[in-house]
Design an enzyme around this catalytic site. Sequence first.
Site, PDB file in Angstrom:
ATOM      1  N   GLU A 105     -40.474 -27.846 -24.596  1.00  0.00           N
ATOM      2  CA  GLU A 105     -41.630 -27.963 -25.072  1.00  0.00           C
ATOM      3  C   GLU A 105     -42.596 -26.705 -24.458  1.00  0.00           C
ATOM      4  O   GLU A 105     -43.474 -26.310 -24.856  1.00  0.00           O
ATOM      5  CB  GLU A 105     -42.259 -29.217 -25.063  1.00  0.00           C
TER       6      GLU A 105
ATOM      7  N   ASP B 145     -45.848 -29.635 -27.250  1.00  0.00           N
ATOM      8  CA  ASP B 145     -45.479 -30.723 -27.968  1.00  0.00           C
ATOM      9  C   ASP B 145     -46.283 -30.565 -29.244  1.00  0.00           C
ATOM     10  O   ASP B 145     -46.020 -30.704 -30.370  1.00  0.00           O
ATOM     11  CB  ASP B 145     -45.787 -31.906 -27.156  1.00  0.00           C
TER      12      ASP B 145
END
Length: 395
Positions: free
Chosen positions: A204, A126
Amino acid sequence: MSKRPYEDRERGQAHKKQRQDDQHSYSHDSIVRPQHRDTGDNARPSANQAHPHDDALSRLPPPTAALAAVPSYTPFTVSAPLPPLPDVLDGALSTAPFRHKSSASNYNRSSNPNDVTYEKLEFLGDAYLELLASRLLYARFPNLLAGQQSQLRELLVKNETLAEYARAYGFDRRVQVGDMERMMQDSKDRGNKGFNKVLGDVFEAYVAAVVLSDHEEGFAVAEKWMTGLWAPKLLEAAEKERYFTPSLSSSLQHSSTTTSGAGNMLKTYNPTAKAELQKRLLSGPGAKLQYEPYQKSVELKGDQLGQNRHFIGVYLTGYGYEKKLLGKGEGKNKVEAGNWAATEAMHGEAKGLVDECEEKLKVARDERRLEREAKEAKGEAKVEGKAEGKNEPTW
């Protein structure tokens, strides 16, 4: 003796073989591309078909800001419909992005804290995606306001976008979760959109695995991959929101169309347009510009939920006009809409009127300047005359 049992068995084996043939084998070292079998009218278009990745990447504005150097990496050619999926070079990380800790047979929340799963990797992934998107926007769209850059970055890194990419690469078929129904229900209970949240986390995690598996070139590989993958979505958003700047507008124009200079300017966002229009018109006596809504603002939906669209018009009073409409503009806020209105006033249908008023202003300025110079000349002559009188001798 009936042959039906054998026929049924043969038919079942044929069906089983067909299912096996239809399945796709995904390994960490293979490039996965979506397969579209339907070529008829109902064929589902690939993601961002309006802007293929290779074409969109070539049409993005070139970087204008210098960024910190990353390890060198040989540029790759973006293939249609998706950029190649980078390899995860570390075997220990190759399956981790797709593995939830609940998939273990001896699943225990407190056991094996060192096991790498997508839950741990997505935390790092992320942050990497935020950084990659920020670098991309900072380098290629440096003249956007910080708020506009943030909105574009959110479009690139939000769960819906990442889940779209995850499905395109077949990640949805590789996720390993012990109790998928329970996980999806938990996701919904937390206010997320079910499996999209899971796929966003998986994507991610994969980005993090790409970076971690190659300490020297992993970041560069991930950055080039994501730049190519994001290019169509970013270009589409830039064209939709007219995120152009004078120095970059030419590189964002469609290569198949030719537009005039005025057309380019109408598509170019100028954050100082209101100030420029004011400078051109508001030195005249009694002249006034008013920026007012010409219709109520609306709240957007879909991907832009929570954002507003404002509609502002610019009106001129002076030069023989009373609240004359010069231009209209739309934007995410009143300032942006006002700048678009001023841009339309200077380069749209009212351009001739604005030029005419500006010419009148120049003539009036020249007349005032000549009058001032004449008065100053007379004043200097009087001063010189008085000085000469004082210096004359008295007999």
